[in-house]
Design a protein around this motif. Structure first.
Motif, PDB file in Angstrom:
ATOM      1  N   SER A   1       0.757  -1.251   0.000  1.00  0.00           N
ATOM      2  CA  SER A   1       0.000   0.000   0.000  1.00  0.00           C
ATOM      3  C   SER A   1       0.790   1.305   0.000  1.00  0.00           C
ATOM      4  O   SER A   1       0.277   2.309  -0.507  1.00  0.00           O
ATOM      5  CB  SER A   1      -0.975   0.010   1.188  1.00  0.00           C
ATOM      6  N   PRO A   2       2.022   1.400   0.545  1.00  0.00           N
ATOM      7  CA  PRO A   2       2.683   2.712   0.584  1.00  0.00           C
ATOM      8  C   PRO A   2       2.891   3.343  -0.788  1.00  0.00           C
ATOM      9  O   PRO A   2       2.854   4.573  -0.926  1.00  0.00           O
ATOM     10  CB  PRO A   2       4.022   2.414   1.270  1.00  0.00           C
TER      11      PRO A   2
ATOM     12  N   GLY B   1       2.836  -3.378   9.105  1.00  0.00           N
ATOM     13  CA  GLY B   1       1.567  -2.705   8.863  1.00  0.00           C
ATOM     14  C   GLY B   1       1.773  -1.258   8.431  1.00  0.00           C
ATOM     15  O   GLY B   1       2.567  -0.530   9.015  1.00  0.00           O
ATOM     16  N   ASP B   2       1.046  -0.833   7.399  1.00  0.00           N
ATOM     17  CA  ASP B   2       1.120   0.534   6.888  1.00  0.00           C
ATOM     18  C   ASP B   2       0.114   1.390   7.650  1.00  0.00           C
ATOM     19  O   ASP B   2      -1.064   1.453   7.301  1.00  0.00           O
ATOM     20  CB  ASP B   2       0.823   0.529   5.394  1.00  0.00           C
ATOM     21  N   ARG B   3       0.585   2.075   8.678  1.00  0.00           N
ATOM     22  CA  ARG B   3      -0.286   2.873   9.543  1.00  0.00           C
ATOM     23  C   ARG B   3      -0.688   4.202   8.911  1.00  0.00           C
ATOM     24  O   ARG B   3      -1.565   4.889   9.433  1.00  0.00           O
ATOM     25  CB  ARG B   3       0.418   3.150  10.878  1.00  0.00           C
ATOM     26  N   GLU B   4      -0.049   4.584   7.832  1.00  0.00           N
ATOM     27  CA  GLU B   4      -0.342   5.880   7.216  1.00  0.00           C
ATOM     28  C   GLU B   4      -1.404   5.797   6.125  1.00  0.00           C
ATOM     29  O   GLU B   4      -1.829   6.816   5.589  1.00  0.00           O
ATOM     30  CB  GLU B   4       0.938   6.476   6.635  1.00  0.00           C
ATOM     31  N   HIS B   5      -1.857   4.598   5.822  1.00  0.00           N
ATOM     32  CA  HIS B   5      -2.816   4.425   4.730  1.00  0.00           C
ATOM     33  C   HIS B   5      -4.197   4.953   5.122  1.00  0.00           C
ATOM     34  O   HIS B   5      -4.786   4.514   6.120  1.00  0.00           O
ATOM     35  CB  HIS B   5      -2.923   2.945   4.352  1.00  0.00           C
ATOM     36  N   THR B   6      -4.717   5.876   4.331  1.00  0.00           N
ATOM     37  CA  THR B   6      -6.078   6.390   4.502  1.00  0.00           C
ATOM     38  C   THR B   6      -6.691   6.551   3.116  1.00  0.00           C
ATOM     39  O   THR B   6      -6.292   7.449   2.362  1.00  0.00           O
ATOM     40  CB  THR B   6      -6.092   7.746   5.227  1.00  0.00           C
ATOM     41  N   PRO B   7      -7.632   5.705   2.754  1.00  0.00           N
ATOM     42  CA  PRO B   7      -8.184   5.788   1.401  1.00  0.00           C
ATOM     43  C   PRO B   7      -9.109   6.996   1.228  1.00  0.00           C
ATOM     44  O   PRO B   7      -9.706   7.489   2.183  1.00  0.00           O
ATOM     45  CB  PRO B   7      -8.969   4.480   1.269  1.00  0.00           C
TER      46      PRO B   7
END
Length: 300
Positions: free
Chosen positions: A85-86, A123-129
């Motif tokens: 995801s990043p 885990g990608d904690r910065e992901h916000t769709p």
């Protein structure tokens, strides 16, 4: 079960899989990513990109080059691991396209007392769709219609994507042809994973394009083998703890004796996922409590 390790990543170039469907593989090979993360481009003049991969500039450059002036309509993300995801955020900065699909990273359950998440860094904690998709949601782009299929297990927010009219499922990390998927609590759940396997078996798609490795033909047969593999592993674990209490390292030492010892930590997490499920179902007990360091004994 039989895995297929015959896969050419063709780094730097898009591989046409069928009309309007291409694959790019990121140059991030490793023991858990195989030859690298697969990115899919759907469409010809107006494109949907699925899983841009890690924050790897070289790969984002390759994706933009493959667009060849076509409009990028959306960036779909299957789940929030650092190898998937990043890259979406980097690609969005280059193109302005919205990020769609998987929601923010979340565990399958809360951490227990004194528990440390061994895969926290993955885990990608910065992901916000910009738009979160849920089970059964239909995403309509100019050239493709995509159905969202929630498949928790590998992660709690894992999604597969079905391409309408093509009998094709983008299976991400839930089903891969080169290896079984890692299911590791607290981010993953074996009970959820097995329920998602049943969900896919109830669907019609017979061609899967996974997040790593090559495509899978006759997918129902493969997924059935995958299900039986997990059941056999569960039975082997139950057999190990039926006569006497055992720790996870003891179980792994027996069941994974022929596996490279460097992979034993990952095997321990998989065994823990099975044990967590067995304890929840009342088939095993943990002393002093459910954890990676506990001792386990079958209750039947």
């Amino acid at each position: 079960m039989k895995h297929n390790l015959d896969f050419d990543p063709n780094y730097g170039s898009a591989v046409e899989l069928s009309p309007g469907l291409r694959r790019l593989t990121a140059r991030n090979p490793g023991p858990f990513t195989f030859r690298g993360t697969n990115t899919y481009l759907i469409g010809t003049r107006k494109i949907v990109v699925v899983d841009p991969g890690p924050a790897l500039k070289e790969h984002i450059d390759t994706i933009v080059h493959a667009l060849d002036g076509s409009e990028l309509e959306a960036i779909l993300v299957s789940h929030t691991h650092m190898d998937h995801s990043p890259g979406a955020r980097l690609l969005q900065k280059r193109t302005g396209a919205p990020i769609v699909g998987s929601g923010p990273h979340r565990p399958a359950r809360a951490l227990m007392e004194n528990e440390i998440n061994p895969l926290d860094s993955s885990g990608d904690r910065e992901h916000t769709p910009d738009l979160q998709l849920w089970d059964g949601d239909i995403y309509k782009a100019s050239e493709v219609t995509i159905e969202t299929v929630e498949t928790p297990g590998h992660t709690a927010n894992h999604l597969c994507f079905s391409i309408a009219g093509d009998d094709v499922l983008l299976s991400a990390d839930h089903v891969m042809g080169w290896s079984t998927s890692i299911v590791a609590p607290p981010d993953g759940s074996m009970r959820d994973y097995m329920a998602s396997i049943e969900k896919l078996l109830a669907r019609s798609e017979q061609t899967y394009y996974p997040g790593h490795g090559g495509h899978i033909d006759n997918a129902h047969s493969y997924v059935t083998d995958l299900k039986q593999h997990r059941i056999r592993r569960e039975n082997s674990i139950l057999s190990e703890i039926s006569a006497s209490e055992k720790s996870i390292p003891e179980i792994v030492g027996t069941l994974y004796a022929s596996v490279d010892p460097s992979l034993h930590p990952a095997a321990s997490l998989s065994v823990f996922a099975h044990l967590e499920d067995l304890v929840e179902r009342g088939l095993a007990g943990a002393r002093p409590d459910l954890s990676l360091s506990a001792y386990y004994k079958a209750t039947a």
